[in-house]
Structure formats: structure tokens, C-alpha cells
Design an enzyme around this catalytic site. Structure first.
Site, PDB file in Angstrom:
ATOM      1  N   LEU A 253       0.841  -1.201   0.000  1.00  0.00           N
ATOM      2  CA  LEU A 253       0.000   0.000   0.000  1.00  0.00           C
ATOM      3  C   LEU A 253       0.884   1.262   0.000  1.00  0.00           C
ATOM      4  O   LEU A 253       0.757   2.112  -0.871  1.00  0.00           O
ATOM      5  CB  LEU A 253      -0.915  -0.011   1.239  1.00  0.00           C
ATOM      6  CG  LEU A 253      -1.770   1.229   1.487  1.00  0.00           C
ATOM      7  CD1 LEU A 253      -2.808   1.414   0.382  1.00  0.00           C
ATOM      8  CD2 LEU A 253      -2.501   1.136   2.844  1.00  0.00           C
TER       9      LEU A 253
ATOM     10  N   SER B 128       0.919   8.038   5.444  1.00  0.00           N
ATOM     11  CA  SER B 128      -0.369   8.239   6.128  1.00  0.00           C
ATOM     12  C   SER B 128      -1.459   8.603   5.123  1.00  0.00           C
ATOM     13  O   SER B 128      -2.605   8.178   5.249  1.00  0.00           O
ATOM     14  CB  SER B 128      -0.232   9.353   7.173  1.00  0.00           C
ATOM     15  OG  SER B 128       0.637   8.944   8.212  1.00  0.00           O
TER      16      SER B 128
ATOM     17  N   ASP C  55      -8.749  -2.880   8.983  1.00  0.00           N
ATOM     18  CA  ASP C  55      -9.673  -3.064  10.115  1.00  0.00           C
ATOM     19  C   ASP C  55      -9.467  -4.442  10.747  1.00  0.00           C
ATOM     20  O   ASP C  55      -9.609  -4.618  11.956  1.00  0.00           O
ATOM     21  CB  ASP C  55     -11.137  -2.952   9.655  1.00  0.00           C
ATOM     22  CG  ASP C  55     -11.541  -1.517   9.360  1.00  0.00           C
ATOM     23  OD1 ASP C  55     -10.808  -0.586   9.739  1.00  0.00           O
ATOM     24  OD2 ASP C  55     -12.610  -1.329   8.731  1.00  0.00           O
TER      25      ASP C  55
ATOM     26  N   ARG D 299      -5.077  -4.618  11.906  1.00  0.00           N
ATOM     27  CA  ARG D 299      -4.462  -3.808  12.960  1.00  0.00           C
ATOM     28  C   ARG D 299      -4.523  -4.565  14.288  1.00  0.00           C
ATOM     29  O   ARG D 299      -3.693  -4.355  15.183  1.00  0.00           O
ATOM     30  CB  ARG D 299      -5.142  -2.437  13.042  1.00  0.00           C
ATOM     31  CG  ARG D 299      -4.662  -1.527  11.908  1.00  0.00           C
ATOM     32  CD  ARG D 299      -5.368  -0.204  11.788  1.00  0.00           C
ATOM     33  NE  ARG D 299      -4.727   0.619  10.759  1.00  0.00           N
ATOM     34  CZ  ARG D 299      -5.335   1.576  10.076  1.00  0.00           C
ATOM     35  NH1 ARG D 299      -6.618   1.855  10.302  1.00  0.00           N
ATOM     36  NH2 ARG D 299      -4.678   2.269   9.168  1.00  0.00           N
TER      37      ARG D 299
ATOM     38  N   ARG E 146      17.983  -9.857  41.242  1.00  0.00           N
ATOM     39  CA  ARG E 146      18.993  -8.814  41.430  1.00  0.00           C
ATOM     40  C   ARG E 146      18.944  -8.263  42.863  1.00  0.00           C
ATOM     41  O   ARG E 146      17.882  -7.835  43.330  1.00  0.00           O
ATOM     42  CB  ARG E 146      18.718  -7.678  40.439  1.00  0.00           C
ATOM     43  CG  ARG E 146      19.547  -6.440  40.626  1.00  0.00           C
ATOM     44  CD  ARG E 146      20.954  -6.636  40.140  1.00  0.00           C
ATOM     45  NE  ARG E 146      21.666  -5.374  40.076  1.00  0.00           N
ATOM     46  CZ  ARG E 146      22.969  -5.281  39.873  1.00  0.00           C
ATOM     47  NH1 ARG E 146      23.699  -6.398  39.708  1.00  0.00           N
ATOM     48  NH2 ARG E 146      23.550  -4.108  39.815  1.00  0.00           N
TER      49      ARG E 146
ATOM     50  N   GLN F   3      14.612   0.041  32.156  1.00  0.00           N
ATOM     51  CA  GLN F   3      14.947   0.812  33.362  1.00  0.00           C
ATOM     52  C   GLN F   3      15.171  -0.106  34.568  1.00  0.00           C
ATOM     53  O   GLN F   3      16.100   0.092  35.349  1.00  0.00           O
ATOM     54  CB  GLN F   3      13.806   1.812  33.652  1.00  0.00           C
ATOM     55  CG  GLN F   3      14.117   2.816  34.738  1.00  0.00           C
ATOM     56  CD  GLN F   3      15.178   3.822  34.301  1.00  0.00           C
ATOM     57  OE1 GLN F   3      15.419   4.014  33.121  1.00  0.00           O
ATOM     58  NE2 GLN F   3      15.829   4.444  35.268  1.00  0.00           N
TER      59      GLN F   3
ATOM     60  N   GLY G 162      18.412  -1.653  34.437  1.00  0.00           N
ATOM     61  CA  GLY G 162      19.517  -0.700  34.539  1.00  0.00           C
ATOM     62  C   GLY G 162      20.521  -0.885  33.411  1.00  0.00           C
ATOM     63  O   GLY G 162      20.138  -1.074  32.249  1.00  0.00           O
TER      64      GLY G 162
ATOM     65  N   GLU H 215       1.307  -0.120  10.017  1.00  0.00           N
ATOM     66  CA  GLU H 215      -0.147  -0.309   9.816  1.00  0.00           C
ATOM     67  C   GLU H 215      -0.926   0.923  10.291  1.00  0.00           C
ATOM     68  O   GLU H 215      -2.017   0.826  10.861  1.00  0.00           O
ATOM     69  CB  GLU H 215      -0.655  -1.611  10.452  1.00  0.00           C
ATOM     70  CG  GLU H 215      -0.181  -2.815   9.657  1.00  0.00           C
ATOM     71  CD  GLU H 215      -1.114  -3.992   9.608  1.00  0.00           C
ATOM     72  OE1 GLU H 215      -2.331  -3.810   9.775  1.00  0.00           O
ATOM     73  OE2 GLU H 215      -0.611  -5.104   9.376  1.00  0.00           O
TER      74      GLU H 215
ATOM     75  N   THR I 120       0.252   5.026  11.689  1.00  0.00           N
ATOM     76  CA  THR I 120       0.818   5.581  12.927  1.00  0.00           C
ATOM     77  C   THR I 120      -0.293   5.717  13.973  1.00  0.00           C
ATOM     78  O   THR I 120      -1.486   5.759  13.643  1.00  0.00           O
ATOM     79  CB  THR I 120       1.411   6.982  12.673  1.00  0.00           C
ATOM     80  OG1 THR I 120       0.322   7.841  12.297  1.00  0.00           O
ATOM     81  CG2 THR I 120       2.465   6.972  11.576  1.00  0.00           C
TER      82      THR I 120
HETATM   83  N1  COS Z   1     -13.874   0.409   5.581  1.00  0.00           N
HETATM   84  C1  COS Z   1     -14.490   0.604   4.388  1.00  0.00           C
HETATM   85  N2  COS Z   1     -14.341   1.732   3.678  1.00  0.00           N
HETATM   86  C2  COS Z   1     -13.537   2.695   4.170  1.00  0.00           C
HETATM   87  C3  COS Z   1     -12.876   2.552   5.387  1.00  0.00           C
HETATM   88  C4  COS Z   1     -13.067   1.358   6.108  1.00  0.00           C
HETATM   89  N3  COS Z   1     -12.477   1.143   7.287  1.00  0.00           N
HETATM   90  N4  COS Z   1     -12.145   3.657   5.637  1.00  0.00           N
HETATM   91  C5  COS Z   1     -12.349   4.484   4.591  1.00  0.00           C
HETATM   92  N5  COS Z   1     -13.188   3.890   3.708  1.00  0.00           N
HETATM   93  C6  COS Z   1     -13.699   4.454   2.474  1.00  0.00           C
HETATM   94  C7  COS Z   1     -14.501   5.693   2.853  1.00  0.00           C
HETATM   95  O1  COS Z   1     -15.821   5.327   3.188  1.00  0.00           O
HETATM   96  C8  COS Z   1     -14.398   6.572   1.643  1.00  0.00           C
HETATM   97  O2  COS Z   1     -15.395   6.237   0.724  1.00  0.00           O
HETATM   98  P1  COS Z   1     -16.747   7.179   0.623  1.00  0.00           P
HETATM   99  O3  COS Z   1     -16.264   8.504   0.151  1.00  0.00           O
HETATM  100  O4  COS Z   1     -17.592   6.430  -0.354  1.00  0.00           O
HETATM  101  O5  COS Z   1     -17.324   7.218   1.987  1.00  0.00           O
HETATM  102  C9  COS Z   1     -13.040   6.197   1.051  1.00  0.00           C
HETATM  103  O6  COS Z   1     -12.665   4.936   1.634  1.00  0.00           O
HETATM  104  C10 COS Z   1     -12.000   7.235   1.388  1.00  0.00           C
HETATM  105  O7  COS Z   1     -11.963   7.348   2.813  1.00  0.00           O
HETATM  106  P2  COS Z   1     -11.466   8.652   3.554  1.00  0.00           P
HETATM  107  O8  COS Z   1     -12.120   9.864   2.942  1.00  0.00           O
HETATM  108  O9  COS Z   1     -11.630   8.435   5.023  1.00  0.00           O
HETATM  109  O10 COS Z   1      -9.912   8.657   3.152  1.00  0.00           O
HETATM  110  P3  COS Z   1      -8.727   9.595   3.600  1.00  0.00           P
HETATM  111  O11 COS Z   1      -7.912   9.905   2.409  1.00  0.00           O
HETATM  112  O12 COS Z   1      -9.220  10.724   4.453  1.00  0.00           O
HETATM  113  O13 COS Z   1      -7.799   8.604   4.515  1.00  0.00           O
HETATM  114  C11 COS Z   1      -7.074   7.482   6.473  1.00  0.00           C
HETATM  115  C12 COS Z   1      -8.247   8.004   5.641  1.00  0.00           C
HETATM  116  C13 COS Z   1      -6.139   8.587   6.950  1.00  0.00           C
HETATM  117  C14 COS Z   1      -7.727   6.814   7.681  1.00  0.00           C
HETATM  118  C15 COS Z   1      -6.297   6.441   5.641  1.00  0.00           C
HETATM  119  O14 COS Z   1      -5.591   7.045   4.586  1.00  0.00           O
HETATM  120  C16 COS Z   1      -5.302   5.645   6.466  1.00  0.00           C
HETATM  121  O15 COS Z   1      -5.688   4.697   7.167  1.00  0.00           O
HETATM  122  N6  COS Z   1      -4.017   6.001   6.370  1.00  0.00           N
HETATM  123  C17 COS Z   1      -2.958   5.190   6.971  1.00  0.00           C
HETATM  124  C18 COS Z   1      -2.562   4.112   6.027  1.00  0.00           C
HETATM  125  C19 COS Z   1      -1.829   3.038   6.721  1.00  0.00           C
HETATM  126  O16 COS Z   1      -2.272   2.470   7.710  1.00  0.00           O
HETATM  127  N7  COS Z   1      -0.683   2.733   6.190  1.00  0.00           N
HETATM  128  C20 COS Z   1       0.163   1.732   6.768  1.00  0.00           C
HETATM  129  C21 COS Z   1       0.725   0.884   5.700  1.00  0.00           C
HETATM  130  S1  COS Z   1      -0.251  -0.453   5.333  1.00  0.00           S
HETATM  131  S2  COS Z   1       0.693  -1.829   6.300  1.00  0.00           S
END
Ligand code: COS
Length: 379
Positions: free
Chosen positions: A123, A130, A238, A241, A266, A335, A338, A362, A364
Site C-alpha cells: 500500500l 499516512s 480493520d 491492525r 537482582r 529501566q 539498569g 499499519e 501511525t
Molecule cells: N472500511 C471501508 N471503507 C472505508 C474505510 C473502512 N475502514 N475507511 C475508509 N473507507 C472508504 C470511505 O468510506 C471513503 O469512501 P466514501 O467517500 O464512499 O465514503 C473512502 O474509503 C475514502 O476514505 P477517507 O475519505 O476516510 O480517506 P482519507 O484519504 O481521508 O484517509 C485514512 C483516511 C487517513 C484513515 C487512511 O488514509 C489511512 O488509514 N491512512 C494510513 C494508512 C496506513 O495504515 N498505512 C500503513 C501501511 S499499510 S501496512
């Protein structure tokens, strides 16, 4: 919690713990010191059907539920965090196939995963961490298939895994709605890997960039609908994590046990340092925080299994909470030991370095708080 969960989970814990103590923990120091892949752990987990226990039984796996997988990861991490990334990454890479794959894809890829092939998840990119939806890797239609170009960064077990779930932009004008998921194989022409990152912790787990140089794949590699990839990527997190929370929990548990044992052995000022109330309070706090993290993580695992409406909140909450606990507990363990805590003769400094990553990857813990805040109304 022990009294609240069915006895078979505690039996599972005991069998994983025995395996880890015999075949994984003895190599943890060497794996970290030499930043080498934990081959012994891979073989031990694979022969015990624990490297990808989540694969449903109809595709040759164990069909372990989310709580069982969390317990496996927790117990492996208690001995060697790097090794716990084997089952965790396999779950992360393949959950998109379980959630969105068609029968042929499940039959082909999940079966091979159960047989021992690794599955990684692509990803993040160098400029899309982020803000995952800002990815630049693209997939362009080419006749009856697709051509992928770009690169992915921070990919766990890259090079080791045979299969990769890759998120790519198929229409940049649509942002998050223009992202699609694909399965890419290591052997696909045009796939290559960068040098291993030199990491602070989790040094036994290879982390590399993955490059896609006009990789041509067929339509049979598309996962789910065109444009559904970002939501699929988020739904995947979901479920996974929770595995990072379990990993953090195991690291914290390992550090707590080492610190508790040391505090009883110790002696200073003529008595065990455990007899000083200042040390007792530290250990009591560590045990309390671990117990709370365990409750939240197991609850989230049950919610993952049921795909509850509030899973997104609980998954982010347990990852955030358990990893913060792991950082605090491992730092306090150092800690308590030591000077001995600060050198690699004892495992706690390794555990402290390993704990740090669980607050970062996954998503921050700042991102986890954003996710929680957006899902408060689910509660
Ligand atoms: N389940 C299903 N759909 C989801 C969802 C979830 N948990 N989270 C977001 N979506 C959907 C949203 O519903 C949205 O669609 P709609 O516009 O139809 O509602 C779409 O995805 C975009 O979501 P959102 O607007 O929330 O996206 P953002 O760009 O604001 O990003 C965060 C949201 C910041 C939460 C996301 O980019 C994120 O998790 N970033 C961190 C990524 C990460 O964990 N990287 C680690 C590497 S992977 S190991």
C-alpha cells in the site's frame, strides 16, 4: 480474560508457547544481531500450520478465527517479534483475497499460502504513507489485462513472499475512488526488490521497496471491482491492525516477564530490588497495562470475526493502545534492568526497539486516533 475465553484458546496458547520456547526464542538474539530472516521460525510455524492459520479450511488452511490468530501472533512475539511478522504479514497480504477475491483466486492463492508461500501487502509509497490515497503507482488497461508501473515502500517480507496484494491508481482523477487492488507474483516479469532497510528493530524481517517496471498482468489478477481498492485496503486494515496489537502485547509480555524475573534475582542494598516499593509499582503498572491491552485486543478480535459495525473503531483502538503499552512497558523493563537492560545480553533492549515499530506501522498511532475520532458515532 482467561476465564472468559473458551478453554481451546488457552490450549492453543500453551501449544504455541511450547513451540516458541523450543524452536523460535533460542534464535531471536541471533536473528536480531545479524538482521537475518528467521528461517527456523518459518519452518517451525509452517510445520505446525501456524504460518497462515487464518486460511479457511476449504482452501487447505486451519480456518483459525481472528482470536486464535491473535494468540498465535502474541505468543510468537513474546519470544521473537521478527518471527511474529510471518503469520501477521501473511494475514495482511491475503485478507484482500478473502474479502474480495473470486473463487478461482481464492483456490489458487489461498491454497498456496497454506502450503507455505508468503503473501505481502503493498500500500505505502515513498510519498504516500499516512495519506495512502495519494499513491502514484498506476495500473493502465492493456487489452485484456493491465500494466502496472511504480514502486511501493516499507514492504514487510518483500522478496521472501511469493505473492503481493498491490494497490494502484487506475484513475487518478477520482482519488480514493480511482484505486484498484491486484495480485502480483514475485515471478512476474518487471517485479524487482530494493536493498533491505537497515531498521532499528524487527531486524529479522526483511523490509524492502518493491518496483513494478511495466508489469503485465491479466484481468484474472484484479481483486474486486475497479475503483474499490482503497475501501478494500481500509477494510483489510480493520482486520489486521488487531494482529499488530497482538504483536505489541506479546512484546510487552516478554519484557514484563524478563523484568519481573530480574527484579527478584537482582540484589542491591542487601535485598532483591523487587522488595523496593518503587520497583513493585513499576511492575504492577506494567502488568495492569498489559491486562487492559489484552482485553481490548481480544474484544477487537471477536468483533473482527463477526465483522461488527464498530470494528473500525476497536481495531484502531487496540492497535494504538497496545502499541503505546508495549513502548511504555519495554522502556520500563530496560529501566528495571539498569545497565544490563541497555546491552544486548538481555532481550529487553531488543524488545524496546521492536516495540517502537508497532506505534508506527499499519498506520501511525496519530492516524489511529483520526480513525477512532471518525468512528465515534459507531459506539
Ligand atoms: N472500511 C471501508 N471503507 C472505508 C474505510 C473502512 N475502514 N475507511 C475508509 N473507507 C472508504 C470511505 O468510506 C471513503 O469512501 P466514501 O467517500 O464512499 O465514503 C473512502 O474509503 C475514502 O476514505 P477517507 O475519505 O476516510 O480517506 P482519507 O484519504 O481521508 O484517509 C485514512 C483516511 C487517513 C484513515 C487512511 O488514509 C489511512 O488509514 N491512512 C494510513 C494508512 C496506513 O495504515 N498505512 C500503513 C501501511 S499499510 S501496512
Amino acid at each position: 480474560m482467561e476465564a472468559l475465553i473458551a478453554p481451546e484458546y488457552e490450549e492453543l496458547r500453551e501449544s504455541v508457547r511450547a513451540l516458541v520456547e523450543k524452536k523460535i526464542s533460542p534464535f531471536a538474539h541471533d536473528v536480531d544481531e545479524n538482521a537475518r530472516f528467521p528461517q527456523e521460525a518459518y519452518e517451525a510455524l509452517q510445520s505446525a500450520d501456524m504460518a497462515a492459520a487464518h486460511v479457511p479450511s476449504e482452501f487447505g488452511g486451519q480456518g483459525a478465527d481472528a482470536l486464535a490468530v491473535a494468540i498465535i501472533i502474541e505468543e510468537v512475539a513474546r519470544g521473537c517479534a521478527s518471527s511474529s511478522l510471518i503469520p501477521a504479514v501473511n494475514k495482511l497480504g491475503s485478507i484482500p483475497v478473502i474479502l474480495a477475491g473470486n473463487l478461482d483466486q481464492k483456490e489458487k492463492y489461498l491454497r498456496q499460502l497454506a502450503e507455505g508461500k508468503g503473501f505481502s501487502y503493498c500500500l505505502s509509497e515513498s510519498e504516500a504513507g499516512s495519506d495512502a490515497a495519494s499513491m502514484k503507482t498506476k495500473a493502465v488497461r492493456d487489452g485484456d489485462g493491465w500494466i502496472l508501473s511504480g514502486s511501493k515502500k516499507w514492504i514487510s517480507n518483500a522478496g521472501f513472499s511469493d505473492f503481493y496484494t498491490v494497490l494502484a491508481s487506475t484513475d487518478s482523477s477520482l482519488g480514493a475512488k480511482g484505486i484498484t487492488a491486484f495480485i502480483v507474483e514475485k515471478s512476474d516479469p518487471g517485479v524487482s526488490f530494493g536493498a533491505h532497510e537497515k531498521k532499528m528493530g524487527f531486524r529479522g524481517s526483511p523490509t524492502c521497496e518493491v518496483y513494478f517496471d511495466n508489469v503485465r498482468i491479466g484481468e484474472d489478477r484484479r481483486l474486486g471491482e475497479v475503483g474499490s481498492g482503497f475501501a478494500l485496503a481500509m477494510r483489510t486494515l480493520d482486520h489486521t491492525r488487531i494482529t499488530i496489537a497482538a504483536q505489541a502485547l506479546g512484546i510487552a509480555q516478554g519484557a514484563f516477564e524478563a523484568a519481573n524475573a530480574y527484579a527478584h534475582e537482582r540484589k542491591q542494598f542487601g535485598k532483591a530490588i523487587f522488595d523496593f516499593q518503587g520497583v513493585q509499582f513499576m511492575l504492577a503498572d506494567m502488568a495492569m497495562q498489559i491486562a487492559a491491552a489484552r482485553q481490548l485486543t481480544y474484544l477487537a478480535a471477536v468483533k473482527s470475526e463477526r465483522s461488527d459495525d464498530d470494528l473500525t473503531f476497536y481495531s484502531a483502538a487496540c492497535k494504538c493502545f497496545a502499541s503505546d503499552v508495549a513502548m511504555k512497558v519495554t522502556t520500563d523493563a530496560v529501566q528495571i534492568l539498569g545497565g544490563y537492560g541497555y546491552v544486548s545480553d538481555f532481550p529487553v533492549e531488543r524488545m524496546m526497539r521492536d516495540a517502537k515499530l508497532t506505534q508506527i506501522y499499519e498506520g501511525t498511532n496519530q492516524i489511529q486516533r483520526i480513525v477512532m475520532a471518525r468512528h465515534l458515532s459507531d459506539l
